[in-house]
Scaffold this active site. Structure first.
Site, PDB file in Angstrom:
ATOM      1  N   ARG A 163       0.833  -1.206   0.000  1.00  0.00           N
ATOM      2  CA  ARG A 163       0.000   0.000   0.000  1.00  0.00           C
ATOM      3  C   ARG A 163       0.866   1.253   0.000  1.00  0.00           C
ATOM      4  O   ARG A 163       0.416   2.318   0.390  1.00  0.00           O
ATOM      5  CB  ARG A 163      -0.891   0.029   1.231  1.00  0.00           C
ATOM      6  CG  ARG A 163      -1.882  -1.094   1.265  1.00  0.00           C
ATOM      7  CD  ARG A 163      -2.954  -0.826   2.290  1.00  0.00           C
ATOM      8  NE  ARG A 163      -3.720   0.376   1.972  1.00  0.00           N
ATOM      9  CZ  ARG A 163      -4.708   0.834   2.723  1.00  0.00           C
ATOM     10  NH1 ARG A 163      -5.040   0.219   3.819  1.00  0.00           N
ATOM     11  NH2 ARG A 163      -5.371   1.926   2.377  1.00  0.00           N
ATOM     12  N   GLY A 209       7.999  -7.242  -7.169  1.00  0.00           N
ATOM     13  CA  GLY A 209       7.318  -7.826  -8.320  1.00  0.00           C
ATOM     14  C   GLY A 209       6.974  -6.746  -9.333  1.00  0.00           C
ATOM     15  O   GLY A 209       7.561  -5.662  -9.316  1.00  0.00           O
ATOM     16  N   ILE A 230       6.413 -15.088  -5.834  1.00  0.00           N
ATOM     17  CA  ILE A 230       6.157 -16.535  -5.812  1.00  0.00           C
ATOM     18  C   ILE A 230       5.416 -16.950  -7.074  1.00  0.00           C
ATOM     19  O   ILE A 230       5.395 -18.112  -7.426  1.00  0.00           O
ATOM     20  CB  ILE A 230       5.346 -16.978  -4.569  1.00  0.00           C
ATOM     21  CG1 ILE A 230       3.929 -16.398  -4.567  1.00  0.00           C
ATOM     22  CG2 ILE A 230       6.069 -16.650  -3.290  1.00  0.00           C
ATOM     23  CD1 ILE A 230       2.971 -17.117  -3.619  1.00  0.00           C
ATOM     24  N   ASP A 231       4.791 -15.975  -7.769  1.00  0.00           N
ATOM     25  CA  ASP A 231       3.944 -16.309  -8.924  1.00  0.00           C
ATOM     26  C   ASP A 231       4.746 -16.696 -10.170  1.00  0.00           C
ATOM     27  O   ASP A 231       4.190 -17.247 -11.109  1.00  0.00           O
ATOM     28  CB  ASP A 231       3.038 -15.127  -9.283  1.00  0.00           C
ATOM     29  CG  ASP A 231       2.213 -14.649  -8.107  1.00  0.00           C
ATOM     30  OD1 ASP A 231       1.945 -15.468  -7.213  1.00  0.00           O
ATOM     31  OD2 ASP A 231       1.850 -13.463  -8.083  1.00  0.00           O
ATOM     32  N   ARG A 244     -13.155 -39.066  -1.499  1.00  0.00           N
ATOM     33  CA  ARG A 244     -13.653 -37.707  -1.760  1.00  0.00           C
ATOM     34  C   ARG A 244     -12.931 -37.060  -2.937  1.00  0.00           C
ATOM     35  O   ARG A 244     -11.818 -37.443  -3.288  1.00  0.00           O
ATOM     36  CB  ARG A 244     -13.350 -36.806  -0.568  1.00  0.00           C
ATOM     37  CG  ARG A 244     -14.260 -37.002   0.593  1.00  0.00           C
ATOM     38  CD  ARG A 244     -13.781 -36.153   1.767  1.00  0.00           C
ATOM     39  NE  ARG A 244     -14.734 -36.221   2.861  1.00  0.00           N
ATOM     40  CZ  ARG A 244     -14.417 -36.013   4.127  1.00  0.00           C
ATOM     41  NH1 ARG A 244     -13.164 -35.746   4.464  1.00  0.00           N
ATOM     42  NH2 ARG A 244     -15.349 -36.072   5.054  1.00  0.00           N
ATOM     43  N   MET A 282      -2.250 -19.971  -4.818  1.00  0.00           N
ATOM     44  CA  MET A 282      -2.038 -18.598  -5.303  1.00  0.00           C
ATOM     45  C   MET A 282      -1.390 -18.610  -6.686  1.00  0.00           C
ATOM     46  O   MET A 282      -1.158 -19.673  -7.262  1.00  0.00           O
ATOM     47  CB  MET A 282      -1.144 -17.840  -4.330  1.00  0.00           C
ATOM     48  CG  MET A 282      -1.841 -17.365  -3.083  1.00  0.00           C
ATOM     49  SD  MET A 282      -0.701 -16.347  -2.122  1.00  0.00           S
ATOM     50  CE  MET A 282      -1.838 -15.576  -0.977  1.00  0.00           C
TER      51      MET A 282
HETATM   52  O1  F6P Z   1       1.856 -11.907  -5.931  1.00  0.00           O
HETATM   53  C1  F6P Z   1       2.026 -12.759  -4.861  1.00  0.00           C
HETATM   54  C2  F6P Z   1       0.694 -13.126  -4.249  1.00  0.00           C
HETATM   55  O2  F6P Z   1       0.922 -14.028  -3.171  1.00  0.00           O
HETATM   56  C3  F6P Z   1      -0.338 -13.692  -5.223  1.00  0.00           C
HETATM   57  O3  F6P Z   1      -0.113 -15.043  -5.529  1.00  0.00           O
HETATM   58  C4  F6P Z   1      -1.621 -13.426  -4.488  1.00  0.00           C
HETATM   59  O4  F6P Z   1      -2.717 -13.294  -5.364  1.00  0.00           O
HETATM   60  C5  F6P Z   1      -1.338 -12.113  -3.816  1.00  0.00           C
HETATM   61  O5  F6P Z   1       0.068 -11.972  -3.713  1.00  0.00           O
HETATM   62  C6  F6P Z   1      -1.936 -11.992  -2.440  1.00  0.00           C
HETATM   63  O6  F6P Z   1      -1.619 -10.745  -1.926  1.00  0.00           O
HETATM   64  P1  F6P Z   1      -1.930 -10.283  -0.433  1.00  0.00           P
HETATM   65  O7  F6P Z   1      -0.800 -10.758   0.417  1.00  0.00           O
HETATM   66  O8  F6P Z   1      -1.989  -8.805  -0.527  1.00  0.00           O
HETATM   67  O9  F6P Z   1      -3.214 -10.911  -0.033  1.00  0.00           O
END
Ligand code: F6P
Length: 378
Positions: A83, A124, A148-149, A184, A191
């Site tokens: 932020r 990022g 991590i993405d 199941r 993420m």
């Molecule tokens: O970009 C990294 C990431 O962990 C994404 O995989 C996920 O959508 C996002 O950040 C979550 O962000 P926050 O920590 O703001 O919820």
């Protein structure tokens, strides 16, 4: 020739990723070994913008002692924020509404006041876009890619990704035994934002039967057919790995909300997929959302090493006079690429990559093709 640099700062921005502390350690040691002073800015740029909010004035002296023993630690010892965009800083007005204020000039003045000659900014796409802006506004800097993405162009890999995939795979391994015992369907949501790298790699590495990723809008008919097909062949359980950014063909992303000054938050697709599969197959379906667990914990040795290589390369780049570049893994080496190129577009899973071909060859379903009669998986 002696470098003009006497003092650098390191800042970590956006979501944390395992391996950030490795970057901080190697950049600090590489800079100190050149005789440079090193400070860390707390919480992105907040340490410089709001020094009064921190007992230490918002800057941490990064000494050899301070970066000792941090390699195995997840997160970032500097803190981070998503932020704190100085270009569009959210400020609440007296009537409760929010205004975005450009604080670039104020931030650059703070760098001058603290006699910081250059910045290593670790982040990022969001933080690197800010980095590009600050570079164009006159701040000498080098970027280090982090997510991590694994969705950043121009670098083969980012640290944090390997740890996330490793942990997700371990979780899915564990879900196999309980899914088998109860017969199941278990839907695991991971993420990855708008890219399917984590779901694809973790799903494949752990033997998931279907994988749903943003790059392939899904239909659940083929997935339900696979579940039924497996059942007819004696496998009464199925594991479905779903990326948080996956969406049905012709449908929308699952968004849980958006806070002021932040990107939209994805989530909820796993529960929707589970509910529909339960309805379509008559088999009990449960959802597990791995969420922030993928970002926590100790980095794998791969991510530690990549973080170390990136941190030291960023210092070498500054020492060699490069500015406005990002360090990037281009095996077997680490290159420097212009920041503008690095953030020009997102790296998503190519539909013709060999991992997807391998998965399809094995009968893993992506929700876009009916399963072949012989595809029951493990
Ligand atoms: O970009 C990294 C990431 O962990 C994404 O995989 C996920 O959508 C996002 O950040 C979550 O962000 P926050 O920590 O703001 O919820």
């Amino acid at each position: 020739m002696e470098s003009a640099i006497k003092r650098i700062a390191i800042s970590t921005g956006g979501g944390d990723a395992p391996g950030l502390n490795a970057v901080i350690r190697s950049a600090t040691l590489a800079a100190r070994n050149r005789g440079w002073d090193v400070v860390g800015i707390r919480d992105g740029f907040n340490g410089l913008l709001f020094p009064g909010e921190y007992p230490d004035g918002g800057l941490i002296a990064l000494t050899r002692e301070r970066v000792r023993g941090i390699l195995h630690q997840g997160g970032t010892i500097l803190g981070t924020t998503n932020r704190g965009n100085p270009i569009a800083f959210p400020v609440q007005q007296s009537d409760g509404t929010w205004l975005e204020v450009d604080r670039t000039r104020e931030l650059l003045n703070r760098f001058d006041e603290h006699r910081i000659d250059a910045l290593i900014t670790v982040g990022g796409d969001g933080s690197l876009t800010i980095g590009r802006h600050l570079h164009e506004a006159g701040l000498p800097l080098v970027g280090v890619p982090k997510t991590i993405d694994n969705d950043l162009e121009k670098t083969t890999s980012t640290f944090g990704f390997d740890t996330a995939v490793d942990f997700a795979s371990e979780c899915i391994d564990r879900l196999f035994s309980t899914a088998t015992s109860h017969g199941r369907i278990i839907v695991v949501e991971v993420m990855g934002r708008y890219a399917g790298w984590i779901a694809l790699h973790a799903g494949m590495a752990s033997g998931a039967h279907a994988i749903l990723i943003p790059e392939i809008p899904f239909d659940l008919e083929p997935v339900a057919a696979l579940v039924a097909h497996r059942e007819r062949h004696g496998a009464k359980f199925s594991i479905i790995c779903v990326a948080e950014g996956a969406r049905p063909a012709g449908g929308d992303l699952s968004i849980v909300g958006k806070a002021v000054g932040q990107a939209e938050r994805l989530g909820g697709v796993g529960a929707k997929v589970a509910a529909q599969l339960e309805h379509m197959t008559g088999r009990e379906a449960r959802t597990v959302v791995l969420g922030h667990l993928l970002r926590g914990g100790s980095p794998t040795s791969f991510d530690r090493l990549l973080g170390l290589r990136f941190g030291a390369a960023a210092v070498r780049a500054l020492d060699e006079g490069h500015r406005g570049v990002m360090v990037a893994l281009n095996p077997p080496t680490v290159d420097y690429v212009p920041l503008a190129d690095a953030i020009s577009r997102q790296k998503t899973v190519p539909l013709d990559c060999d991992s997807l071909a391998t998965a399809r060859d094995m009968g893993i379903n992506f929700g876009d093709e009916m399963p072949s009669r012989s595809a029951i998986g493990q």
